[in-house]
Design a protein around this motif. Structure first.
Motif, PDB file in Angstrom:
ATOM      1  N   ILE A 420       0.794  -1.177   0.122  1.00 31.85           N
ATOM      2  CA  ILE A 420      -0.035   0.042   0.062  1.00 31.85           C
ATOM      3  C   ILE A 420       0.857   1.175   0.083  1.00 31.85           C
ATOM      4  O   ILE A 420       1.683   1.638   0.801  1.00 31.85           O
ATOM      5  N   GLY A 421       0.706   2.145  -0.923  1.00 27.79           N
ATOM      6  CA  GLY A 421       1.490   3.479  -1.133  1.00 27.79           C
ATOM      7  C   GLY A 421       2.891   3.218  -1.089  1.00 27.79           C
ATOM      8  O   GLY A 421       3.529   4.052  -0.435  1.00 27.79           O
ATOM      9  N   SER A 422       3.369   2.138  -1.647  1.00 28.16           N
ATOM     10  CA  SER A 422       4.849   2.072  -1.519  1.00 28.16           C
ATOM     11  C   SER A 422       5.455   1.875  -3.095  1.00 28.16           C
ATOM     12  O   SER A 422       4.949   1.782  -4.074  1.00 28.16           O
ATOM     13  N   VAL A 423       6.784   1.969  -3.060  1.00 26.62           N
ATOM     14  CA  VAL A 423       7.826   1.857  -4.056  1.00 26.62           C
ATOM     15  C   VAL A 423       8.569   0.549  -4.102  1.00 26.62           C
ATOM     16  O   VAL A 423       9.088   0.367  -3.023  1.00 26.62           O
ATOM     17  N   ILE A 424       8.186  -0.256  -4.891  1.00 27.80           N
ATOM     18  CA  ILE A 424       8.820  -1.492  -4.988  1.00 27.80           C
ATOM     19  C   ILE A 424       9.624  -1.800  -6.422  1.00 27.80           C
ATOM     20  O   ILE A 424       9.190  -1.411  -7.480  1.00 27.80           O
ATOM     21  N   SER A 425      10.855  -2.223  -6.114  1.00 31.57           N
ATOM     22  CA  SER A 425      11.860  -2.280  -7.218  1.00 31.57           C
ATOM     23  C   SER A 425      12.742  -3.355  -7.169  1.00 31.57           C
ATOM     24  O   SER A 425      13.115  -3.804  -6.097  1.00 31.57           O
ATOM     25  N   THR A 569       4.011   2.373  -6.739  1.00 31.18           N
ATOM     26  CA  THR A 569       4.863   2.071  -8.075  1.00 31.18           C
ATOM     27  C   THR A 569       5.784   0.947  -7.974  1.00 31.18           C
ATOM     28  O   THR A 569       6.418   0.621  -6.802  1.00 31.18           O
ATOM     29  N   ILE A 570       5.435   0.181  -9.125  1.00 29.57           N
ATOM     30  CA  ILE A 570       6.308  -1.198  -8.935  1.00 29.57           C
ATOM     31  C   ILE A 570       7.255  -1.295 -10.167  1.00 29.57           C
ATOM     32  O   ILE A 570       6.800  -1.141 -11.305  1.00 29.57           O
ATOM     33  N   TYR A 571       8.736  -1.357 -10.172  1.00 30.27           N
ATOM     34  CA  TYR A 571       9.153  -1.480 -11.441  1.00 30.27           C
ATOM     35  C   TYR A 571       9.956  -2.956 -11.162  1.00 30.27           C
ATOM     36  O   TYR A 571      10.484  -3.162 -10.042  1.00 30.27           O
ATOM     37  N   CYS A 572      10.268  -3.442 -12.115  1.00 32.92           N
ATOM     38  CA  CYS A 572      11.093  -4.719 -12.189  1.00 32.92           C
ATOM     39  C   CYS A 572      11.591  -4.742 -13.814  1.00 32.92           C
ATOM     40  O   CYS A 572      10.946  -4.776 -14.579  1.00 32.92           O
ATOM     41  N   SER A 573      12.839  -4.931 -13.651  1.00 28.65           N
ATOM     42  CA  SER A 573      13.610  -5.246 -15.191  1.00 28.65           C
ATOM     43  C   SER A 573      13.228  -6.921 -15.527  1.00 28.65           C
ATOM     44  O   SER A 573      13.420  -6.746 -16.719  1.00 28.65           O
ATOM     45  N   GLY A 574      12.627  -7.292 -14.897  1.00 27.76           N
ATOM     46  CA  GLY A 574      12.101  -8.854 -15.169  1.00 27.76           C
ATOM     47  C   GLY A 574      10.468  -9.071 -15.020  1.00 27.76           C
ATOM     48  O   GLY A 574       9.716  -7.896 -15.548  1.00 27.76           O
ATOM     49  N   ASP A 575      10.156 -10.106 -14.837  1.00 26.97           N
ATOM     50  CA  ASP A 575       8.611 -10.387 -14.786  1.00 26.97           C
ATOM     51  C   ASP A 575       7.819 -10.057 -13.638  1.00 26.97           C
ATOM     52  O   ASP A 575       8.640  -9.763 -12.433  1.00 26.97           O
ATOM     53  N   CYS A 586      -2.033   1.615  -9.783  1.00 24.43           N
ATOM     54  CA  CYS A 586      -0.777   1.768  -9.513  1.00 24.43           C
ATOM     55  C   CYS A 586       0.172   2.123 -10.744  1.00 24.43           C
ATOM     56  O   CYS A 586      -0.693   1.806 -11.790  1.00 24.43           O
ATOM     57  N   THR A 587       1.188   2.243 -10.650  1.00 23.82           N
ATOM     58  CA  THR A 587       2.142   2.541 -11.890  1.00 23.82           C
ATOM     59  C   THR A 587       3.130   1.311 -11.953  1.00 23.82           C
ATOM     60  O   THR A 587       3.793   1.184 -11.019  1.00 23.82           O
ATOM     61  N   MET A 600      -7.118  -5.532 -12.298  1.00 31.96           N
ATOM     62  CA  MET A 600      -6.314  -4.261 -12.421  1.00 31.96           C
ATOM     63  C   MET A 600      -7.237  -2.954 -12.589  1.00 31.96           C
ATOM     64  O   MET A 600      -7.955  -2.951 -13.794  1.00 31.96           O
ATOM     65  N   ARG A 601      -7.390  -2.228 -11.579  1.00 28.82           N
ATOM     66  CA  ARG A 601      -8.489  -1.045 -11.845  1.00 28.82           C
ATOM     67  C   ARG A 601      -7.614   0.360 -11.670  1.00 28.82           C
ATOM     68  O   ARG A 601      -6.871   0.323 -10.669  1.00 28.82           O
TER      69      ARG A 601
END
Length: 674
Positions: A420-425, A569-575, A586-587, A600-601
């Motif tokens: 919730i409300g986080s940045v995951i990379s 915000t969720i970023y991953c260079s893979g899957d 979410c972004t 996904m809404r």
């Protein structure tokens, strides 16, 4: 029958009288045919004269051509002579059996037009176009005949592995004249008959092969097929031998290093059974984790000219050992020296192997524990609370919730509950770089269209009359930005703002260089050197180069798994896999494949290798945007009205709900659905 005339008069008697005077004959010496009776009018309005046809009756011998034709007709019906009257043939010509017959009359001469493939000789002279036939003309028909010889050639391919016989069989073209019924005008037409004549011979081909030094792998069966072919074609008549390529050195893993977890199992009641989570692989001291194999050389081949073809060279693999591993038996076996998770990374022939430590944090990450930064794997049994940060070189596994926190891993992130409300990379890339890449895709499309528009305007006569040399394209670019390319203004400003949030020490200078060029080209208040077609084309080329380099760099096998995400915000260079309820507003950026098993809404998602979403969009009208590159697809279980799917530069907004649908681009770049 003799001479025939047509005469007119006020009435029938007068017309007959005039005709007899012309023929200088008596009434009993002619046959009379009334063609039109006279019609009286009022003051000669509507008056029509009488018209009669008078034919003089004579006894005479028919020309031989007519007699022969009549005899032929009588023979064809079993000897019953057909009645051919003088009236029927007079002034006409006809064709039977390739010969011309005719019967001219003093007042009507037959005409003949010569068609394609026919040569007509009239009194020994060739006739072109249309000619008039008169009494005594000698006519002869000749039809054209053309022969095209068989053509062949031998072609050796670039690798000299195949000798190809390219053959085109010859043909004989004959024209046959059609029979034509008697008529005043006839056209000589011929039917074309084509006969294939393949005159292929082995001896010249073998001589040509010898002259080309082709001696390896001759195929006489293929030559025989070429000799029988009736169509143009290619036949491989000699084959070399391809070299058997060798194999570079390689590392054989003796343990399963796939640390991608299968994820928890969903129970029938909707709860999650975390006991089904697969353990991350680990090794113990003394365990062999890999075997290094030497390269295997290849076997040479041979060309059709009997020249050797060397195989590609092979090279040994270079193994770089990191923490926790060593090599034994002359470097052929890699052995663990400590407990931990083995890591295997390969780029080309360079292989890096090492053991990462694991840190297990019992409880929550909060103000009491402080932020966590670790060079290996990190397991957190509790939550990650507001404002906290967890960074690791290895995998990060969080068994509870992440709330308004930052999670950064160079390999993988597993979150078993909610985000919730986080940045995951996860991976070696960066969230801001991902956002810049998203924006560049859009900017690239606008600049391509702008260059096309400018070229059209510059080539118009109206533009040439304006004095644009002093300010370059500056006024034209400003005009296009104000009217035709307003969206480029917003996207360009957004790109510049994002680069301002980045650290120049963490990002490649090219991202900042593009931002400065955007500012000077599109948002400058005075003309400069960037306001030219050459500089716009250079800017577009640099954008494409940057995007390619970014795609190549972000191809690592990192990944993220989580159950649920909200306003994150969720970023991953893979899957990326969302295996639970789904994600809301979410972004998301995935350098690999995006798999949302729930909903996904709202929000935006980009997936470089395609996406699968169980349910996308909402009934309330919140915009949901999913984008993938050209060549990828997006599959929906359910997609709601208003959802936007974008493939490459082509976007589509769904106008109604669909189920079990896949979006892709056809060969023309148009969106299609399956």
């Amino acid at each position: 029958m003799g001479q025939t005339i047509i005469s007119k008069g006020k009435n029938i008697d007068e017309a007959i009288h005039v005709g007899l005077a012309i023929l200088q004959s008596k009434r009993e010496e002619v046959q009379i045919e009334i063609i039109q009776r006279e019609t009286k009018g009022i003051w000669r309005i509507g008056f029509k004269p009488a018209i009669v046809k008078l034919t003089k009756v004579e006894r005479q011998v028919e020309p031989s051509s007519v007699a022969e034709e009549e005899k032929s007709d009588s023979d064809s019906v079993g000897g019953a002579r057909s009645k051919v009257t003088e009236d029927h043939l007079s002034g006409k010509a006809w064709v039977r059996g390739g010969q011309i017959f005719y019967r001219p009359s003093p007042l009507c001469y037959p005409t003949i037009t010569v068609g394609q493939g026919v040569l007509l000789l009239k009194n020994g002279e060739p006739v072109t176009g249309t000619t008039v036939i008169t009494e005594g003309d000698q006519l002869e028909i000749q039809t054209a005949e053309e022969t095209v010889e068989t053509k062949w050639d031998i072609i050796v391919d670039e690798d000299k592995l195949h000798a190809i016989l390219r053959i085109e069989p010859g043909v004989k073209k004959r024209f046959q004249i059609k029979d034509i019924d008697p008529d005043y005008h006839i056209e000589l037409k011929a039917e074309q008959h084509i006969e294939v004549q393949n005159t292929f011979e082995y001896k010249p081909v073998l001589q040509k092969l010898k002259s080309l030094n082709i001696v390896q792998g001759l195929d006489f069966i293929a030559m025989a097929e070429a000799a029988k072919t009736t169509k143009p074609g290619d036949f491989v008549i000699a084959r070399g031998v391809k070299p058997q390529q060798g194999k570079n050195g390689w590392v054989e893993l003796t343990v399963n290093l796939d640390s991608k977890q299968a994820g928890p199992k969903l129970r029938e009641d909707g709860t999650v059974d975390f006991r089904e989570v697969n353990n991350i692989p680990s090794v113990h001291p003394g365990q062999v984790i890999a075997i290094v194999h030497p390269p295997v050389p290849g076997v040479p081949g041979v060309t059709v000219t009997n020249e050797p073809i060397p195989p590609k060279p092979v090279y040994p693999v270079a193994v770089y050992l990191g923490k926790g591993v060593t090599a034994i038996e002359n470097g052929t076996k890699i052995v663990a020296l400590a407990n931990g998770r083995p890591v295997f990374r390969q780029q080309g022939l360079d292989v890096h192997i090492f053991i990462v430590d694991k840190l297990t944090h019992q409880g929550d990450v909060d103000l009491g524990s402080g932020n966590i930064r670790f060079h290996g794997d990190v397991d957190i049994t509790g939550n990650v609370e507001d404002g906290m940060s967890v960074e690791a070189e290895g995998n990060i596994t969080i068994f509870q919730n992440v709330t308004r926190a930052t999670i950064t891993s160079k390999q993988a992130v597993f979150i078993r509950r909610n985000v919730i409300g986080s940045v995951i990379s996860a991976g070696t890339g960066h969230i801001l770089t991902s956002e810049l890449a998203h924006l560049l895709i859009t900017i690239e499309g606008y600049i391509e269209k702008m260059i096309s528009s400018i070229k059209q305007l510059v080539s118009s006569p109206a533009f040439k009359r304006t004095d644009w040399k002093q300010n370059g394209l500056f006024p034209l670019i400003k005009l296009l930005m104000d009217y035709k390319f307003r969206p480029l203004v917003a996207v360009g400003h957004k790109y510049i703002e994002v680069t301002k949030r980045g650290d120049r020490q963490q990002f490649h200078p090219v991202w900042f260089d593009l931002a400065e060029r955007f500012q000077r080209c599109f948002f400058s208040s005075i003309p400069n050197e960037l306001h030219s077609l050459e500089q716009l084309a250079k800017l577009l080329e640099d954008i494409k180069t940057t995007m390619k380099q970014y795609t190549d760099v972000n191809g690592e096998s990192s990944y993220i798994e989580m159950a649920y995400a909200l306003n994150s915000t969720i970023y991953c260079s893979g899957d990326i896999t969302v295996f639970g309820q789904g994600c809301y507003n979410c972004t998301i950026h995935s350098g690999g494949f995006l798999n949302v098993k729930g909903v996904m809404r709202g929000g935006r998602a980009y997936a470089r290798k395609g996406a699968s979403i169980q349910e996308a969009g909402s009934d309330s009208g919140v915009v949901t945007h999913i984008a993938v590159p050209e060549g990828q697809t997006v599959r929906f279980g359910v997609v709601k009205e208003g959802t936007i799917v974008q493939i490459g530069k082509t976007a589509y907004t769904f106008q109604k709900e669909h189920r079990q649908i896949e979006a892709a681009l056809d060969e023309n770049g148009q969106m299609i659905f399956d």
